[in-house]
Design an enzyme around this catalytic site. Structure first.
Site, mmCIF file in Angstrom:
data_model
loop_
_atom_site.group_PDB
_atom_site.id
_atom_site.type_symbol
_atom_site.label_atom_id
_atom_site.label_comp_id
_atom_site.label_asym_id
_atom_site.label_seq_id
_atom_site.Cartn_x
_atom_site.Cartn_y
_atom_site.Cartn_z
ATOM 1 C CE LYS A 181 -6.640 45.727 25.818
ATOM 2 N NZ LYS A 181 -8.062 46.073 25.627
ATOM 3 C CB SER A 203 -9.081 44.258 22.276
ATOM 4 O OG SER A 203 -9.326 45.191 23.310
ATOM 5 C CB SER A 207 -12.094 45.290 24.904
ATOM 6 O OG SER A 207 -12.018 45.208 23.518
#
Ligand code: GLN
Length: 469
Positions: free
Chosen positions: A73, A148, A172
């Site tokens: 990420k 997210s 997330s």
């Protein structure tokens, strides 16, 4: 599809090299560029690492993850590579060191293939808050991949890596895993070092994995977890061995009654999740509904505390220390103001303002202190349930993936996406989303299983049992 470490190892056994495996993924990424999952592919460094790992394999001294190709990420530091947390304010910023979690994977010869799109500073549930555009859900490109960690979930679902890393502050990892049909695991808070993870809300943030199976999540977690002198919030006890053995005894499984009766839950999500509980009962496990009086106040508590922490954590992005600086501002204060006004997106600004407000002198006790007290009540009640039960089961999300724009008009409807996931972050417990069901259109949704604090091992064991039966 090379979407598990077992399938990669099979390819290696049949004579393929790690470089071949990497080239396969690079091609898949190129073919799936329109998903916008990757913000950057580290072609050059990944190819160099693959070559090195092949040499190590030939010499017989390769690490445990040789052949594993991992996407991270875009909120994890990897020395010499850019990192932006999906924000314009960090445009062009390059990491000066590598996050502990990432380094431990590299030390076992995993290859880091690139950085994955995400909501700006990990704030969001749809990846629509990224400064670098939306990510498409490979299961249905009209829908969001969750957030997210939307790039991480989409890349995993599309077979662009062997595994991906995400971070989970309120859901997330687990919510995007639910929307994309992948396994998303958030370990106990303090299990994996946060050193090198760009902070959103430090008392909630936890790194975790997206994989296609529980075995890979277990392997990666066992390598990333454990003591690190750079993160003082880590669990100080030695870890138990990670096993993925099927549970031998009769288990005691709780479900929170209000979760299944909550407004807005899709009837198919409810019915199929209940069917899994029924099956467990039929197999001889004890399954019982429990009361949890805080369901409605969990999301507000989460948003008071995380915005407060975010307002403090994000104060470092001032246009001077890192990344983006407004061009035409004169003097220090106007530079701060203009850089932050231009560099942050709307949702991040909303949360900084909300967090600053709840921490302000006149309102501190009414909001921040009160939310801290409620967090304690939630922690205590959660602990109490785990005195009597091994696991708490619910759906991961009230519904399947929604279409772009469907929840953007009102932040509150977006925040309610987190209703089933935030408890694990407020209380610190480990939790996982398992892709066990689909709706009538074939859209996946996850089963959410929470384990007792620090009992990641048994949670993974039970998860493997649920997935493999
Ligand atoms: N959707 C939640 C939020 O917007 C969770 C984010 C996260 O876990 N990083 O805050």
């Amino acid at each position: 599809m090379l979407n598990s470490f077992a399938s990669v190892q099979e390819a290696l056994d049949s004579g393929k090299s790690v470089s071949d495996i990497l080239e396969h993924y690079l091609l898949e990424i190129e073919k799936n560029k329109h998903l916008n999952a990757f913000l950057e592919v580290f072609e050059e460094s990944a190819r160099a690492s693959a070559k090195e790992v092949d040499e190590k394999r030939a010499a017989g001294n390769a690490g445990k993850l040789a052949g594993m190709v991992i996407g991270i990420k875009d909120n994890m530091a990897y020395k010499g590579h850019k990192v932006s947390s999906g924000s314009k304010i960090l445009e062009g910023f390059e990491s000066l060191y590598t996050a502990t979690a990432v380094q431990r994977l590299i030390d076992e010869d995993a290859i880091i293939i690139g950085r994955l799109n995400c909501d700006e500073f990990a704030m969001g549930s749809s990846n629509e808050n990224s400064a670098y555009g939306k990510v498409l859900n490979p299961n249905n490109e009209k829908t969001v991949p969750g957030g997210s960690s939307g790039g991480s979930s989409a890349a995993m679902a599309a077979g662009l890596c062997t595994a991906t890393l995400g971070s989970d502050t309120g859901g997330s990892i687990r919510q995007p895993a639910s929307f994309t049909g992948t396994v998303g695991f958030k370990p106990t808070y303090g299990r994996i070092s946060r050193f090198g993870l760009l902070a959103y809300a430090s008392s909630f943030d936890q790194i975790g994995t997206f994989t296609s199976n529980v075995e890979d999540a277990t392997l990666l977690t066992s390598i990333m977890a454990g003591m690190d002198e750079y993160d003082s919030t880590l669990i100080q006890e030695p870890q138990k061995a990670y096993s993925i053995e099927a549970p031998k005894e009769k288990l005691k499984i709780a479900y929170i009654k209000d979760c299944f009766n909550s407004e807005g839950i899709n009837p198919i999500v409810k019915a199929k999740s209940e069917a899994i509980l029924e099956k467990l009962k039929a197999e001889g496990h004890e399954v019982a509904g429990v009361d949890f009086p805080y369901l409605d106040i969990m999301v507000p508590t989460y948003y008071v505390l995380t915005t407060a922490e975010a307002s403090s954590n994000l104060s470092r992005y001032d246009g001077v220390h890192y990344g983006y600086r407004a061009q035409d501002a004169e003097g220090v204060e106007p530079t701060y103001k203009k850089s932050r006004a231009e560099g942050f997106g709307e949702e991040v600004k909303r949360r900084i303002m909300l967090g600053t407000f709840v921490l302000s002198q006149g309102y501190y006790d009414a909001y921040y202190t009160k939310a801290q007290k409620v967090r304690r009540l939630i922690q205590d009640k959660t602990k109490e349930i785990f005195k009597d039960y091994d696991f708490i089961i619910s759906p991961t999300t009230p519904d399947v993936a929604f279409e772009f724009g469907a929840n953007s008009a009102d932040p509150i409807t977006m925040y309610l996406q987190d209703i089933f996931t935030v408890q694990a972050n407020l209380a610190g417990n480990p939790a996982i989303s398992l892709p066990l069901s689909e709706d009538e259109n074939g859209m996946p949704f996850g089963l959410h299983v929470m384990g007792a604090s620090k009992d990641d091992e048994n949670l993974l064991g039970f998860s493997a049992y649920l997935m493999n039966k």
